[in-house]
Motif scaffolding. Structure first.
Motif, PDB file in Angstrom:
ATOM      1  N   GLN A 108      49.561  24.269  45.634  1.00  0.00           N
ATOM      2  CA  GLN A 108      49.710  25.694  45.506  1.00  0.00           C
ATOM      3  C   GLN A 108      51.076  26.135  45.522  1.00  0.00           C
ATOM      4  O   GLN A 108      51.612  27.176  44.952  1.00  0.00           O
ATOM      5  CB  GLN A 108      48.864  26.446  46.484  1.00  0.00           C
TER       6      GLN A 108
ATOM      7  N   ASN B  64      39.974  25.725  42.507  1.00  0.00           N
ATOM      8  CA  ASN B  64      40.479  24.751  43.719  1.00  0.00           C
ATOM      9  C   ASN B  64      39.359  24.985  44.789  1.00  0.00           C
ATOM     10  O   ASN B  64      39.464  26.173  45.523  1.00  0.00           O
ATOM     11  CB  ASN B  64      41.960  25.520  44.202  1.00  0.00           C
TER      12      ASN B  64
ATOM     13  N   ASN C  51      40.904  31.368  43.682  1.00  0.00           N
ATOM     14  CA  ASN C  51      40.959  29.862  43.494  1.00  0.00           C
ATOM     15  C   ASN C  51      39.326  29.372  43.259  1.00  0.00           C
ATOM     16  O   ASN C  51      39.161  28.390  42.662  1.00  0.00           O
ATOM     17  CB  ASN C  51      41.145  29.315  44.879  1.00  0.00           C
TER      18      ASN C  51
END
Lengths: 180, 246
Positions: free
Chosen positions: A99, B96, B145
């Motif tokens: 990230q 994610n 995410n």
């Protein structure tokens, strides 16, 4: 004459050794396993050089240049290569750094961290260089089998290894498939 | 209308009434068809494609296909299982989804459906998109995410709560969930935990603050039994580890 033992190598790349702890959780079943397999390179044997193996079990994702090197060596030397655990499968917790830019990660840890004395980013040639992102194993080499879990339970490892060693189709019961 | 309308699903006769889809008729007959964006309380959305079945040989979304007499529907086949697994894998690599680090792990519908279709690994190359986490609201946090764009929060907030707090913006790979305020922050809205929108998220994208790990990993909703037995997270009461308010 006893059958020749199956040669297994294991390693932990960008992982926490939790999957290896889970392997040790096999407890008394380890005696059973030891009858059938021989450990080659593994953190459990401390053998440094990998020889030709039947089976390679890899925990952890790929986060640095050394991980890439070790993974490619395992692929070259192991007939069957298995990705074990969340990090090997999808990068896991270490991949949460994807990230951020690598520079920001290093500066946060080594320059801006709390209580640092003489802050500097480690730059010794002995330290493997970090990749810009953490990757799962299958993005670097061909992986033959995947065993999910964080870590996979000892029961899941036991089911998997038994089915693999006895040439049975791989089928984990519902309670042994977990991503956490 | 006649009462003996029915279609065949995996060799079983499934009755239906006018207005029912293949999905709602199957659900009423106690047959599980894997799904994520479908929720019986809302109009079908047809976006996740996980509920793909074969209707008279054609692959169609069960949630958006009206039931019709004489249809031959296939649900549990190896081919469909493989397609569904592929869809799940794409959903996983597109966001994610770090299950070991997610509070919803074990009570997550995305995860449970992935278990159900036998997904062992994500197979595809991970996108690792960079998405924000919005913790501006005092009671809830949104982790973008984990959003799979099912639009259940969008539908719940608009159609039930009457607040219209969420929307999906952009197209194709650019599509993403947004909060309808100038700042884009949930804290600037009148979102409340009592809202329907807080009870329908199939993943860990919308989370309740100040609570965590009340039910230990290993004892959670889908840890012991599959989703085909347990049901959707939105239909299970909070006290039983689901999201539905009692």
């Amino acid at each position: 004459m006893s059958e020749p033992k199956v040669k297994i190598a294991t390693c932990s790349l960008a992982g926490c050794f939790g999957c290896h702890m889970s392997l040790l959780d096999l407890d008394e079943r380890l005696f059973d396993l030891a009858e059938r397999v021989e450990l080659d390179r593994s953190p459990l044997t401390d053998i440094k050089e990998l020889s030709d193996c039947d089976l390679g079990l890899i925990e952890g994702g790929v986060c640095n240049a050394e991980n890439v090197h070790v993974l490619m060596e395992f692929r070259a030397r192991c007939k069957i290569l298995v990705a074990i655990g969340a990090c090997a499968l999808n990068g896991g917790v270490p991949a949460m750094r994807n990230q951020f830019d690598l520079k920001d990660c290093l500066e946060e840890s080594y320059l801006r961290g709390i209580g640092l004395v003489n802050p500097q980013i480690p730059n010794d040639p002995e330290i493997p260089l970090l990749l810009d992102q953490v990757h799962p194993l299958h993005e670097v080499v061909k992986i033959d089998y995947f065993l999910p879990g964080c870590p996979p339970s000892a029961d899941a490892i036991w089911t998997f290894v038994n089915q693999l060693l006895s040439d049975q189709p791989l089928a984990l019961p519902y309670t042994q498939i977990h991503y956490d | 209308m006649s009462e003996d309308q029915s279609f065949m699903l995996d060799g079983r006769r499934v009755p239906f009434q006018d207005g029912q889809t293949v999905m709602t008729a199957a659900l009423a007959a106690g047959i599980y068809i894997p799904h994520l964006c479908f929720n019986p309380e809302f109009a079908p959305h047809g976006s996740c494609r996980v509920c793909l079945v074969k209707v008279n040989g054609r692959v169609q979304a069960a949630c958006a296909t009206p039931a019709a007499s004489g249809q031959i529907v296939q649900n549990e086949t190896g081919e469909l299982r493989e397609i569904r697994r592929g869809i799940l894998q794409m959903l996983f690599v597109e966001g994610n989804h770090v299950c070991p680090a997610c509070e919803k792990s074990g009570a997550c519908q995305l995860q449970a459906v992935a278990y159900y279709v036998g997904m062992l690994a994500p197979h595809y190359t991970h996108f690792y998109p960079r998405r924000p986490v919005d913790a501006s609201h005092p009671e809830a946090v949104i982790d973008f995410n984990r959003c799979i764009l099912c639009e259940l929060c969008v539908r719940a907030s608009r159609d039930v709560d009457g607040k219209n707090i969420f929307a999906v913006q952009g197209r194709g790979i650019q599509a993403h969930l947004v909060v309808n305020t100038t700042s884009g922050k949930l804290g600037a809205t009148d979102f409340s935990l009592a809202d329907k929108a807080a009870q329908v998220c199939p993943t860990g994208a919308i989370l309740t603050k100040h609570r965590g790990y009340e039910i230990p990993i290993g004892q959670r909703l889908y840890d012991r039994k599959p989703i085909s037995v347990v049901g959707d997270v939105a239909t299970v009461a909070e006290s039983k580890g689901g999201r539905r308010h009692e």
